[in-house]
Each structure stands twice: as structure tokens, then as C-alpha cells.
Scaffold this active site. Structure first.
Site, mmCIF file in Angstrom:
data_model
loop_
_atom_site.group_PDB
_atom_site.id
_atom_site.type_symbol
_atom_site.label_atom_id
_atom_site.label_comp_id
_atom_site.label_asym_id
_atom_site.label_seq_id
_atom_site.Cartn_x
_atom_site.Cartn_y
_atom_site.Cartn_z
ATOM 1 N N ASP A 15 0.863 -1.165 0.000
ATOM 2 C CA ASP A 15 0.000 0.000 0.000
ATOM 3 C C ASP A 15 0.914 1.234 0.000
ATOM 4 O O ASP A 15 2.108 1.122 0.321
ATOM 5 C CB ASP A 15 -0.869 -0.051 1.264
ATOM 6 C CG ASP A 15 -1.716 1.186 1.432
ATOM 7 O OD1 ASP A 15 -2.330 1.634 0.449
ATOM 8 O OD2 ASP A 15 -1.781 1.703 2.567
ATOM 9 N N LEU A 16 0.369 2.396 -0.325
ATOM 10 C CA LEU A 16 1.188 3.616 -0.355
ATOM 11 C C LEU A 16 0.959 4.480 0.891
ATOM 12 O O LEU A 16 1.831 4.600 1.747
ATOM 13 C CB LEU A 16 0.884 4.421 -1.621
ATOM 14 C CG LEU A 16 1.699 5.703 -1.820
ATOM 15 C CD1 LEU A 16 3.186 5.389 -1.974
ATOM 16 C CD2 LEU A 16 1.185 6.479 -3.038
#
Length: 222
Positions: free
Chosen positions: A9-10
Site C-alpha cells: 500500500d502507499l
């Protein structure tokens, strides 16, 4: 069990993106005539698809949420996108994993265009095999769809799914992984809690960027 492919995920996993997102959400809500009485409460917008959050937390219709997203992007594209920083120790951890032969990629609910700009700004594009995100037109927004898109783009199929680990800080990352038949790891240095991640069914939990890498590298070692 060793994992070859690592999907990250970012927001809340690679970058501390809270300030920019909160400022952009506040801007959008103000433009929509929605009063924000608890600015700190806007942290719940970090991670999940924004359209869902606008509808859930402010009772917007589909049309209103779509307009709010346009206002959000007015701020975010010019200022908010860079009001963030890479989590301490993340790049070192990622480089350790890459040096061990792992294939790393980003799978985020943030629009792909923004995700790539952030990667370029903070100079971590080359760490990842690919950066995959939501579409600007809203046709690919849910985390499970972004993850599926990343798997397809990387050419991962069938039995190879058992070699994939999704890593993120919110329940949407864990549930998105489950929807695709993948294992998942929740990280506690982001915006989700241990309870949230465990309740969603995370297979592993890591408290820090270092322990995240340590745990992955130890997997499969007899």
C-alpha cells in the site's frame, strides 16, 4: 512459507501522507458547504477510497461525492500531493527485500497518476517493479480491484498467488488481499490499529518498517 511478490500500500505504509490528504479533504468539504468540527477526525479518510468515505461520513449522494472528489483534487494535485514524507526506515527495508531477490510493487487506492508523482518526488520509483493505483475516472477504485490489476500487470496467475503478500496499514488492504486469495501483513506504524488489522484477518502483523522486512526475510528459512 516464503513470498516472492510483495505488494505495498502507499498511504500509511510507504509514505506518511496525512497532512496533504487532511488539507485536501478539508478544502473539499468546505467547498461542499460541510462544516468540519473535528479536523483530527479527518484522519479516517486516509487509506479507504475517498468516494466511500465522503458517502459514509458526510452522507453524500453519489453525485455529491463525485463533486467533492473534484474539489479534493483541486487542492491535492497542486499542494497536498507533496505534503507527505517517506516513513523512517522504509526505503532501507525495501532495498533489503529487493536485494534478497523479492519483487516489489505498489498497489494503492490513490489515483495511479498521483502515486507515480509521489514516487518520483521521493525517488523510490526504481525500488518497485510497478506502481499500480486507482483510475481517475472511478472505474478502478476498490482495493480488491487495484490488487487484481497489479497482479495482472505483473503477470502473476493461478498457483503463483500463494507466493504473493499484500502489505498495508488498514483493513481495506487486508480485505482486498483476501478477496484475491492472497496472504496479508498489517503494519502498525501507519493509520490502522492492531485490532482493526486482526479483525480484518491479517495473516501477520509488523510494528515497524524494520520488523516488517525482518519477518518477510525470515519466512521460508528452516
Amino acid at each position: 512459507m516464503g513470498y516472492q511478490y510483495l505488494l505495498f500500500d502507499l498511504d500509511g505504509t510507504i509514505v506518511e501522507s496525512g497532512p496533504g490528504i487532511i488539507h485536501a479533504v478539508s478544502y473539499a468539504l468546505d467547498k461542499m458547504g460541510k462544516e468540519v468540527t473535528d479536523r483530527e477526525g479527518l484522519r479516517k479518510f486516509i487509506g479507504p477510497p475517498l468516494t466511500d468515505s465522503m458517502k459514509t461520513y458526510y452522507g453524500m449522494t453519489d453525485e455529491e461525492a463525485a463533486q467533492a472528489i473534484l474539489y479534493y483534487r483541486e487542492y491535492y494535485a497542486n499542494k497536498g500531493i507533496f505534503e507527505s514524507s517517506v516513513y523512517e526506515g522504509f526505503l532501507e527495508a525495501a532495498l533489503r527485500l529487493k536485494a534478497a531477490g523479492k519483487t516489489l510493487a505498489v498497489a494503492t487506492s490513490k489515483p495511479e497518476e498521483y502515486a507515480k508523482q509521489i514516487a518520483e518526488k521521493f525517488e523510490f520509483t526504481e525500488v518497485f517493479e510497478g506502481i499500480y493505483g486507482a483510475s481517475m475516472d472511478g472505474t478502478r477504485v476498490k482495493k480488491e480491484d487495484v490488487i487484481h490489476y497489479a497482479l495482472e500487470s505483473l503477470g502473476i496467475e493461478g498457483l503463483d498467488y500463494e507466493k504473493v503478500l499484500m502489505i498495508g496499514d488498514r483493513k481495506h488492504d487486508i480485505l482486498g488481499a483476501k478477496a484475491n486469495g492472497l496472504a496479508s501483513m498489517g503494519v502498525l506504524y501507519g493509520y490502522g490499529s492492531r485490532t482493526e488489522l486482526k479483525d480484518a484477518g491479517a495473516d501477520y502483523i509488523a510494528e515497524t518498517t524494520k520488523s516488517m522486512a525482518d519477518h518477510i526475510l525470515a519466512m521460508g528459512i528452516e
